[in-house]
Scaffold this motif. Sequence first.
Motif, mmCIF file in Angstrom:
data_model
loop_
_atom_site.group_PDB
_atom_site.id
_atom_site.type_symbol
_atom_site.label_atom_id
_atom_site.label_comp_id
_atom_site.label_asym_id
_atom_site.label_seq_id
_atom_site.Cartn_x
_atom_site.Cartn_y
_atom_site.Cartn_z
ATOM 1 N N ILE A 68 0.854 -1.120 -0.008
ATOM 2 C CA ILE A 68 0.163 -0.058 0.025
ATOM 3 C C ILE A 68 1.044 1.348 -0.067
ATOM 4 C CG2 ILE A 68 -1.738 1.250 1.215
ATOM 5 C CD1 ILE A 68 -3.017 -1.393 0.169
ATOM 6 N N ALA A 69 0.644 1.935 -0.943
ATOM 7 C CA ALA A 69 1.507 3.525 -1.198
ATOM 8 C C ALA A 69 2.986 2.817 -0.875
ATOM 9 C CB ALA A 69 0.985 4.326 0.041
ATOM 10 N N GLY A 70 3.455 1.978 -1.641
ATOM 11 C CA GLY A 70 4.794 1.609 -1.763
ATOM 12 C C GLY A 70 5.301 0.823 -0.347
ATOM 13 N N LYS A 71 4.582 0.642 0.265
ATOM 14 C CA LYS A 71 5.174 -0.082 1.370
ATOM 15 C C LYS A 71 4.491 -1.465 1.791
ATOM 16 C CE LYS A 71 6.164 2.550 5.110
ATOM 17 N NZ LYS A 71 6.295 3.273 6.368
ATOM 18 N N THR A 72 5.000 -2.537 2.123
ATOM 19 C CA THR A 72 4.026 -3.657 2.624
ATOM 20 C C THR A 72 3.006 -3.435 3.819
ATOM 21 O OG1 THR A 72 5.539 -4.881 4.027
ATOM 22 C CG2 THR A 72 5.857 -5.111 1.507
ATOM 23 N N LEU A 73 2.099 -4.027 3.741
ATOM 24 C CA LEU A 73 1.069 -3.798 5.028
ATOM 25 C C LEU A 73 2.092 -4.399 6.625
ATOM 26 C CD1 LEU A 73 -2.005 -5.653 3.854
ATOM 27 C CD2 LEU A 73 -1.701 -3.164 4.539
ATOM 28 N N LEU A 74 3.038 -5.228 6.365
ATOM 29 C CA LEU A 74 3.929 -5.725 7.552
ATOM 30 C C LEU A 74 4.744 -4.611 7.597
ATOM 31 C CD1 LEU A 74 4.752 -7.890 9.495
ATOM 32 C CD2 LEU A 74 6.190 -8.957 7.718
ATOM 33 N N ASP A 75 5.479 -3.931 6.790
ATOM 34 C CA ASP A 75 6.152 -2.819 6.991
ATOM 35 C C ASP A 75 5.666 -1.578 7.646
ATOM 36 O OD1 ASP A 75 8.850 -3.835 6.601
ATOM 37 O OD2 ASP A 75 8.389 -3.807 4.328
ATOM 38 N N TRP A 76 4.239 -1.415 7.192
ATOM 39 C CA TRP A 76 3.576 -0.185 8.169
ATOM 40 C C TRP A 76 3.634 -0.470 9.361
ATOM 41 C CZ3 TRP A 76 2.265 4.087 6.273
ATOM 42 C CH2 TRP A 76 2.058 4.420 4.866
ATOM 43 N N GLY A 77 3.200 -1.885 9.794
ATOM 44 C CA GLY A 77 3.148 -2.068 11.149
ATOM 45 C C GLY A 77 4.641 -2.075 12.000
ATOM 46 N N LEU A 78 5.558 -2.527 11.431
ATOM 47 C CA LEU A 78 6.951 -2.696 11.880
ATOM 48 C C LEU A 78 7.362 -1.374 12.136
ATOM 49 C CD1 LEU A 78 8.153 -6.013 10.032
ATOM 50 C CD2 LEU A 78 7.445 -5.971 12.620
ATOM 51 N N ASP A 79 7.408 -0.547 10.953
ATOM 52 C CA ASP A 79 7.744 0.934 11.338
ATOM 53 C C ASP A 79 7.085 1.605 12.421
ATOM 54 O OD1 ASP A 79 9.400 0.423 9.021
ATOM 55 O OD2 ASP A 79 8.202 1.783 7.672
ATOM 56 N N SER A 80 5.801 1.331 12.362
ATOM 57 C CA SER A 80 5.186 2.108 13.932
ATOM 58 C C SER A 80 5.863 1.670 14.892
ATOM 59 C CB SER A 80 3.654 1.719 13.828
ATOM 60 O OG SER A 80 3.027 2.382 12.616
ATOM 61 N N LEU A 81 5.945 0.367 15.237
ATOM 62 C CA LEU A 81 6.764 -0.287 16.276
ATOM 63 C C LEU A 81 7.949 0.318 16.627
ATOM 64 C CD1 LEU A 81 5.469 -4.164 15.941
ATOM 65 C CD2 LEU A 81 4.858 -2.590 17.520
ATOM 66 N N ALA A 82 8.922 0.484 15.432
ATOM 67 C CA ALA A 82 10.204 0.889 15.736
ATOM 68 C C ALA A 82 10.096 2.414 15.906
ATOM 69 C CB ALA A 82 10.922 0.930 14.106
ATOM 70 N N ALA A 83 9.303 3.189 15.317
ATOM 71 C CA ALA A 83 9.154 4.444 15.932
ATOM 72 C C ALA A 83 8.891 4.772 17.248
ATOM 73 C CB ALA A 83 8.184 5.169 15.150
ATOM 74 N N ALA A 84 7.830 3.542 18.014
ATOM 75 C CA ALA A 84 7.604 3.469 19.390
ATOM 76 C C ALA A 84 8.757 3.211 20.384
ATOM 77 C CB ALA A 84 6.391 2.794 19.509
ATOM 78 N N GLY A 85 9.996 2.760 19.825
ATOM 79 C CA GLY A 85 10.905 2.176 20.497
ATOM 80 C C GLY A 85 11.073 0.799 20.666
ATOM 81 N N VAL A 86 10.163 -0.050 20.038
ATOM 82 C CA VAL A 86 10.268 -1.427 20.262
ATOM 83 C C VAL A 86 11.504 -1.926 19.841
ATOM 84 C CG1 VAL A 86 9.186 -3.760 19.327
ATOM 85 C CG2 VAL A 86 7.914 -1.540 20.280
ATOM 86 N N VAL A 87 11.911 -2.803 20.477
ATOM 87 C CA VAL A 87 13.549 -3.303 20.203
ATOM 88 C C VAL A 87 13.166 -4.710 19.497
ATOM 89 C CG1 VAL A 87 15.578 -4.440 21.012
ATOM 90 C CG2 VAL A 87 14.729 -2.260 22.123
ATOM 91 N N LYS A 88 12.146 -5.579 19.830
ATOM 92 C CA LYS A 88 12.086 -6.913 19.360
ATOM 93 C C LYS A 88 10.686 -7.019 19.017
ATOM 94 C CE LYS A 88 12.196 -10.723 22.427
ATOM 95 N NZ LYS A 88 12.451 -11.792 23.009
ATOM 96 N N ALA A 89 10.415 -7.598 17.954
ATOM 97 C CA ALA A 89 9.252 -7.953 17.343
ATOM 98 C C ALA A 89 9.091 -9.549 16.879
ATOM 99 C CB ALA A 89 8.693 -7.155 16.239
ATOM 100 N N VAL A 90 7.972 -10.180 17.518
ATOM 101 C CA VAL A 90 7.683 -11.406 17.175
ATOM 102 C C VAL A 90 6.810 -11.650 15.705
ATOM 103 C CG1 VAL A 90 7.013 -13.729 17.586
ATOM 104 C CG2 VAL A 90 8.199 -12.438 19.378
ATOM 105 N N VAL A 91 7.109 -12.313 14.675
ATOM 106 C CA VAL A 91 6.172 -12.179 13.707
ATOM 107 C C VAL A 91 5.778 -13.682 13.261
ATOM 108 C CG1 VAL A 91 5.729 -11.653 11.129
ATOM 109 C CG2 VAL A 91 7.147 -10.040 12.452
ATOM 110 N N ASN A 92 4.619 -14.050 13.486
ATOM 111 C CA ASN A 92 4.287 -15.368 13.201
ATOM 112 C C ASN A 92 3.823 -15.513 12.088
ATOM 113 O OD1 ASN A 92 1.628 -14.114 13.311
ATOM 114 N ND2 ASN A 92 0.658 -15.832 14.390
#
Length: 242
Positions: free
Chosen positions: A33-57
Amino acid sequence: MTARPDTAIVLAAGLGKRMRPITDTIPKPLVTIAGKTLLDWGLDSLAAAGVVKAVVNVHYFPEQIVAHVAARRAPRIIISDESERLLDSAGGIVKALPELGGEPFYLLNADTFWIDHGPLNLGRLALAWDAAKMDILLMLADLHQATGHCGGTDFLVAPDGALRRSKGDPAGLIYAGAAIIHPRLFKDAPTEPHSLNAYFDKAIAADRLFGMPMHGHWITVGTPDAIPLAEAAVADALTEPQ
């Protein structure tokens, strides 16, 4: 003050059946969507919020998601492999608990995202979190700030933020696919496939399900014809004054 969660789980294992024929060859979280995968939209939001580790199932075309996230620097990605058996939303969390640890964590759905207006919504969610009275804190959107949502509302919000099922009441709000959850909620939980919805009801019964209305625009992408609507919503949201 409670520390912000630095760990998250992104639910990315679904089959994406309503997104066919696109998902005949790729998993839904890799729809762009708009040049970015749905997954990356979410992971970028997490990174911006200071999340260090994300589990992706992962379950459906898992190797594609594994290859896609390999290039990410932040957050650090841990794959929870459900390729042998799809565990549903709660089952996926239970499987990932050893990686999620004993502190509250963020939960994101991989098929919804949002454009923040003002302070980051995940940061606002962390500030609103109160482990003494909450087991789950949901991010909520109203029908007017949502694109792609075809159903009714999910929850009615009390003045103190406590939630109960809205049963479609137009005065209610939509669960916006992001939350903070305390892992104690899953004590003695089954390892079988089961839905997170049961835990929403469990938390409601204990007066421990709360919600926070988001700021900005929320987008869900369920079918191929939702893609151009989502891209138009992103373009509009990014040109609105903050």
